[in-house]
Design an enzyme around this catalytic site. Structure first.
Site, PDB file in Angstrom:
ATOM      1  N   ARG A  85       0.826  -1.193   0.000  1.00 57.25           N
ATOM      2  CA  ARG A  85       0.000   0.000   0.000  1.00 57.25           C
ATOM      3  C   ARG A  85       0.868   1.253   0.000  1.00 57.25           C
ATOM      4  NH1 ARG A  85      -1.851   0.897   4.281  1.00 57.25           N
ATOM      5  NH2 ARG A  85      -1.178  -0.913   5.451  1.00 57.25           N
ATOM      6  N   TYR A 228      -1.661  -3.524  -6.803  1.00 55.25           N
ATOM      7  CA  TYR A 228      -1.376  -4.362  -5.634  1.00 55.25           C
ATOM      8  C   TYR A 228      -2.368  -4.197  -4.486  1.00 55.25           C
ATOM      9  CZ  TYR A 228       1.663  -7.468  -3.010  1.00 55.25           C
ATOM     10  OH  TYR A 228       2.173  -8.561  -2.348  1.00 55.25           O
ATOM     11  N   GLY A 230      -4.443  -3.668  -1.268  1.00 58.65           N
ATOM     12  CA  GLY A 230      -5.364  -2.634  -0.836  1.00 58.65           C
ATOM     13  C   GLY A 230      -5.394  -1.409  -1.745  1.00 58.65           C
ATOM     14  N   LYS A 237      -9.751  -2.111   1.716  1.00 59.09           N
ATOM     15  CA  LYS A 237      -9.444  -0.962   2.576  1.00 59.09           C
ATOM     16  C   LYS A 237     -10.222   0.286   2.165  1.00 59.09           C
ATOM     17  CE  LYS A 237      -6.487  -3.605   4.575  1.00 59.09           C
ATOM     18  NZ  LYS A 237      -6.553  -4.011   5.974  1.00 59.09           N
ATOM     19  N   HIS A 257     -10.573  -2.446  11.537  1.00 57.68           N
ATOM     20  CA  HIS A 257      -9.468  -3.280  11.041  1.00 57.68           C
ATOM     21  C   HIS A 257      -9.250  -4.411  12.046  1.00 57.68           C
ATOM     22  CE1 HIS A 257      -5.020  -3.346   9.454  1.00 57.68           C
ATOM     23  NE2 HIS A 257      -5.777  -4.193   8.792  1.00 57.68           N
ATOM     24  N   SER A 279      -1.319  -3.634  10.350  1.00 58.44           N
ATOM     25  CA  SER A 279      -1.014  -4.502   9.222  1.00 58.44           C
ATOM     26  C   SER A 279       0.204  -5.377   9.515  1.00 58.44           C
ATOM     27  CB  SER A 279      -0.748  -3.648   7.982  1.00 58.44           C
ATOM     28  OG  SER A 279      -1.868  -2.822   7.731  1.00 58.44           O
ATOM     29  N   CYS A 281       0.638  -7.697  11.714  1.00 56.49           N
ATOM     30  CA  CYS A 281       0.942  -7.862  13.140  1.00 56.49           C
ATOM     31  C   CYS A 281       0.197  -9.036  13.764  1.00 56.49           C
ATOM     32  CB  CYS A 281       0.643  -6.585  13.906  1.00 56.49           C
ATOM     33  SG  CYS A 281       1.816  -5.268  13.540  1.00 56.49           S
ATOM     34  N   GLY A 282      -0.307  -9.949  12.947  1.00 59.01           N
ATOM     35  CA  GLY A 282      -0.806 -11.191  13.519  1.00 59.01           C
ATOM     36  C   GLY A 282      -2.301 -11.419  13.525  1.00 59.01           C
ATOM     37  N   ASP A 304      -9.381  -9.761   8.859  1.00 57.13           N
ATOM     38  CA  ASP A 304      -8.836  -8.425   8.579  1.00 57.13           C
ATOM     39  C   ASP A 304      -9.808  -7.279   8.863  1.00 57.13           C
ATOM     40  OD1 ASP A 304      -6.553  -6.899   7.620  1.00 57.13           O
ATOM     41  OD2 ASP A 304      -7.704  -6.456   5.820  1.00 57.13           O
ATOM     42  N   ARG A 396       1.967 -12.129  -0.568  1.00 52.31           N
ATOM     43  CA  ARG A 396       0.650 -12.471  -0.024  1.00 52.31           C
ATOM     44  C   ARG A 396       0.034 -13.677  -0.729  1.00 52.31           C
ATOM     45  NH1 ARG A 396      -1.840  -8.732   4.024  1.00 52.31           N
ATOM     46  NH2 ARG A 396      -0.170  -7.231   4.364  1.00 52.31           N
ATOM     47  N   ARG A 427       2.991  -4.190  17.578  1.00 51.49           N
ATOM     48  CA  ARG A 427       4.340  -4.738  17.785  1.00 51.49           C
ATOM     49  C   ARG A 427       5.096  -3.792  18.676  1.00 51.49           C
ATOM     50  NH1 ARG A 427       6.662  -8.479  13.840  1.00 51.49           N
ATOM     51  NH2 ARG A 427       4.920  -9.010  12.476  1.00 51.49           N
TER      52      ARG A 427
END
Ligand code: GTP
Ligand code: SPV
Ligand code: MN
Length: 613
Positions: A85, A228, A230, A237, A257, A279, A281-282, A304, A396, A427
Site C-alpha cells: 500500500r 497491488y 489494498g 481498505k 481493522h 497490518s 501484526c498477527g 482483517d 501475499r 508490535r
C-alpha cells in the site's frame, strides 16, 4: 465481448443487462473518460474465473503452479515498485480539511477531481474495462453493502472474485435499488498512447504516478497506478474501511481493522472476540489460532475487517465483510499457522512469493529447511547464500475464506456474531505488557487511541520504525481520527453494560537479548483464556498503572517453558518509560485540537495519576 468505439454514445454490454440507470450512465461516463477498447460485465462464475486465469497465464501475469502439488493455483510477480500500500498517495478528499484530520492526507475535492479526470483520460486505451459488481458481506444481508469496481486489471478481477461476493448476485442487489459505492481503478498503463502509438503489454502493468482517493461525502473511490492489494482491490481498505468508517459514523455502526474469531471453552460455552492489530501484526494468525491448552477451540469468522453494529438485544454484532483472505505469506508455516497452510493447498493466487524448481511456492518461514535453489519473487535465481529474501516481505496469498479448515459454520450469518471481547495490540519490543484489561470502555478507547506499533512491510516506509497506529486504523480511517474516537465513546454509551470488554495485548515484547519473551502463535490461547475468565468473573486481577494485569496464578502456563524472570519482564511496567510515553501521548493528542474528546484528556490525566502512585 464487443469492441467499442469510444466515440459512440452507447456502450455495448455483454452478458448482463444493466437496468439501474445510474449505474448504466456511470459506466458510460467512465468508459468515455478512460476509453477502453471494450467493456465486460463480470458474472462472477467459476467458468469466467477460469477464463480470466487462462488469459492471465497467456499474458505472463500468472504462472500456473504444479497442478499436482498446488491444484488451481497461480503465482503473480508484481513490478518491484508496486509491492505494498502507498500511504503517501492515499487521500481523503473531504470538503473540509478538518474532517480528514491531521493523520490523513487531505486533498481539496474539486481540484483533485479535476486532476483525476486528467490522469484517467485515456488510461484504459487498448484494454478491456471490467465491470465488477461486488457485495461486502453476504449478499442481501442487513449489514452487507454493495459496490461496483471498474478496473482494467484482470488480476484485480480474479482477486476480487476470491475476496468478495462478486458478480451477478451483487448486480441484482443494485437492480433492486440498493445503494452502491462506485470505485474506479486503472493500472495507469494504456496500450495505446495519446498520439495513437501502440505499445505491448507487460506482465504487471502499473504507473509511477499513484492515487488512492476516497471522497467521503459522495462515497466514491478512485485508484490509479497500482495493481497491488489494498491499492487496487477496492472493496477492501478503500470501501470496507475508509468509506465504511464514514458510513458507520453517520449510521451508528463501526467499520474496523479487526479479525473476528469464535472460541469455545472446555465447558462448551461459546464466545466471540474481535481484535485490532496493525497490518502484518498477527490478525490472520490469531484468527486461525490452534490453542495449545486443552479443551479450547478457535474457529475463524474473519481475518482483517469487521463491520459491527448493535443488535436488537443491545449487544454488538460483527460480520466479516470479506469472502477471502489476502494474507501475509512470510512467517506463515506449519508450526506458526498450520490452518493457513491447510487452506493454501489448492485454488490460491500467490503474489511475490518464490517459485520452487518443481513449480510450487516457498517463502521465508514456510519450512525450517530452506530449498537449495529457488526463483525469487523478481524471477531471479536464488540460493540460500543470496543475502536477500526469496519472497518479498509483503508477499501475499489470496484464498477463499471457506478453504480454511477453521472456518466457523456461522461465518456467513447475515446478522453477525455477538462480540464478548475486543483486543488492541501492536508490535512493541518494550513497555507494553503481554496482556492488560482496561478499567472500563472509556479507558479501552484510550488504549486503542494510543496504540503504537513498529512499522511492517505492508506499506511503504521504514520497517521497524515506531509509529502511532490508533485502533490499527491509521491508514484506514476515512475521517478525522479524533471524531472516530468520539464515535467509539458514543458507541460505548449506547452499548452500556452490554459492551464488549476491552484488553490490550502484545505478543512482541523482547528481552534484553533481543529475542521475543513470549512464544506467541498457538500459545496466545493462554491469554485469550485469561481474558474470558475475567469476562466470566472467575479470576481477579492486579490493578496496575496501565490496566488490570493477571495474577500469576491465574495465567495458565502449564507445559510452557517461560522462566519467572521472563514472565516478570513480560509484565513489567516501568513508570519512567510510561511517563515518557504519556508525554508523547499529550503531544500526539495536541494535534487534534478541539476535536479531541475530553474523555481522552481525562484518561491521560488518570494514567499519569496512576503512574505517580
Ligand atoms: P494484514 O493482512 O496486513 O492486515 O496483517 P495481519 O495482521 O493479518 O498479519 P498476519 O497475521 O499475516 O501476521 C504477519 C506476521 O506476524 C507474520 O510474519 C507472523 O509470523 C507474525 N506473527 C503473527 N502472530 C505472531 C505471534 O504471536 N508472535 C510473533 N512473534 N509473531 C507473530
Ligand atoms: C493491510 O495492509 O492491512 C492489509 C493488506 O490487509 S492490503 O489489502 O494490501 O491493505
Ligand atoms: Mn489489514
Amino acid at each position: 465481448m464487443t469492441a467499442t468505439d469510444p466515440r459512440t454514445t452507447t456502450i455495448p454490454m455483454t452478458g448482463h443487462r444493466i437496468t439501474d440507470p445510474d449505474l448504466f450512465s456511470w459506466i458510460q461516463e467512465i468508459g468515455a473518460l478512460t476509453q477502453p477498447d471494450q467493456i465486460y460485465v463480470c458474472d462472477g462464475s467459476q467458468e469466467e474465473y477460469e477464463r480470466f486465469a487462462a488469459e492471465l497465464v497467456e499474458a505472463g501475469t500468472f504462472i500456473k503452479l504444479n497442478e499436482t502439488k498446488r491444484p488451481g493455483s497461480y503465482l503473480a510477480r508484481s513490478e518491484p515498485s508496486d509491492v505494498a500500500r502507498v500511504e503517501s498517495r492515499t487521500f481523503i478528499a473531504s470538503e473540509k480539511e478538518i474532517d480528514a484530520g491531521p493523520t490523513n492526507n487531505w486533498a481539496e475535492p474539486t481540484a483533485l477531481r479535476e486532476e483525476l479526470r486528467g490522469v484517467f483520460a485515456g488510461a484504459m486505451r487498448g484494454r478491456t474495462m471490467y465491470v465488477v459488481p461486488f457485495s461486502m458481506g453476504p449478499v442481501g444481508g442487513p449489514i452487507s453493502r454493495v459496490g461496483v469496481e471498474l478496473t482494467d486489471s484482470p488480476y484485480v478481477v480474479a482477486s476480487m472474485r476470491i475476496m468478495t461476493r462478486m458478480g451477478a448476485a451483487a448486480l441484482e442487489q443494485i437492480d433492486r435499488g440498493a445503494d452502491w459505492v462506485p470505485a474506479v481503478h486503472s493500472v495507469g498503463y494504456p496500450l495505446v498512447q495519446a498520439d495513437g502509438a501502440s505499445r505491448p503489454d507487460v506482465a504487471w502493468p502499473c504507473s509511477d504516478t499513484k492515487y488512492i482517493v476516497q471522497f467521503p461525502e459522495t462515497r466514491e473511490i478512485w485508484s490509479y497506478g497500482s495493481g497491488y492489494g489494498g491499492n487496487a482491490l477496492l472493496g477492501k481498505k478503500c470501501y470496507a474501511l475508509r468509506i465504511a468508517s464514514v458510513l458507520g459514523r453517520d449510521e451508528g455502526w463501526m467499520a474496523e481493522h479487526m479479525l473476528v474469531l469464535k472460541i469455545t471453552g472446555p465447558d462448551e460455552r461459546v464466545y466471540h472476540l474481535a481484535a485490532a492489530f496493525p497490518s502484518a501484526c498477527g490478525k490472520t494468525n490469531l484468527a486461525m489460532l490452534r490453542p495449545t491448552i486443552p479443551g479450547w477451540k478457535v474457529e475463524t469468522i474473519g481475518d482483517d475487517i469487521a463491520w459491527m453494529r448493535p443488535g436488537d438485544d443491545g449487544r454488538l454484532y460483527a460480520i466479516n465483510p470479506e469472502a477471502g483472505f489476502f494474507g501475509v505469506a512470510p512467517g506463515t508455516g506449519e508450526t506458526t499457522n498450520p490452518t493457513a497452510i491447510a487452506a493454501l493447498d489448492r485454488d490460491v493466487i500467490f503474489t511475490n512469493v518464490a517459485l520452487t524448481d518443481d513449480g510450487d511456492v516457498w517463502w521465508e518461514g514456510l519450512t525450517d529447511e530452506v530449498p537449495a535453489h529457488l526463483t525469487d519473487w523478481q524471477g531471479n535465481d536464488w540460493t540460500p547464500d543470496a543475502g536477500r529474501p526469496a519472497a518479498h516481505p509483503n508477499s501475499r496469498f489470496t484464498v477463499r475464506a471457506d478453504q480454511a479448515p477453521s472456518i466457523a459454520p456461522e461465518w456467513e450469518d447475515l446478522g453477525g456474531v455477538p462480540i464478548d471481547v475486543i483486543l488492541f495490540g501492536g508490535r512493541r519490543a518494550t513497555n507494553v505488557p503481554l496482556v492488560a484489561e482496561s478499567y472500563d470502555w472509556e479507558h479501552g478507547v484510550f488504549i486503542g487511541a494510543t496504540v503504537s506499533s513498529e512499522q511492517t512491510a505492508a506499506a511503504e516506509g521504514a520497517v521497524g520504525a515506531l509509529r502511532r497506529d490508533p485502533f490499527a486504523m491509521l491508514p484506514f480511517c476515512g475521517y478525522n481520527m479524533a471524531d472516530y474516537w468520539g464515535h467509539w465513546l458514543e458507541m460505548g454509551e449506547k452499548l452500556g453494560d452490554k459492551a464488549p470488554r476491552i484488553f490490550q495485548v502484545n505478543w512482541f515484547r523482547k528481552g534484553s537479548d533481543g529475542t521475543y519473551l513470549w512464544p506467541g502463535f498457538g500459545e496466545n490461547s493462554r491469554v485469550l483464556e485469561w481474558a474470558l475468565r475475567r469476562v466470566n468473573g472467575e479470576v481477579g486481577a492486579v490493578d496496575a498503572a496501565t490496566g488490570r494485569l493477571p495474577r500469576t496464578e491465574d495465567l495458565n502456563l502449564e507445559g510452557l517453558e517461560v522462566t519467572e524472570s521472563e514472565l516478570a519482564e513480560l509484565f513489567a511496567i516501568d513508570p519512567a518509560s510510561w511517563s515518557a510515553e504519556a508525554d508523547l501521548t499529550e503531544e500526539y493528542f495536541g494535534q487534534f485540537g478541539s476535536r479531541l474528546p475530553d474523555a481522552m484528556t481525562d484518561q491521560l490525566a488518570q494514567l499519569r495519576e496512576r503512574l505517580a502512585n
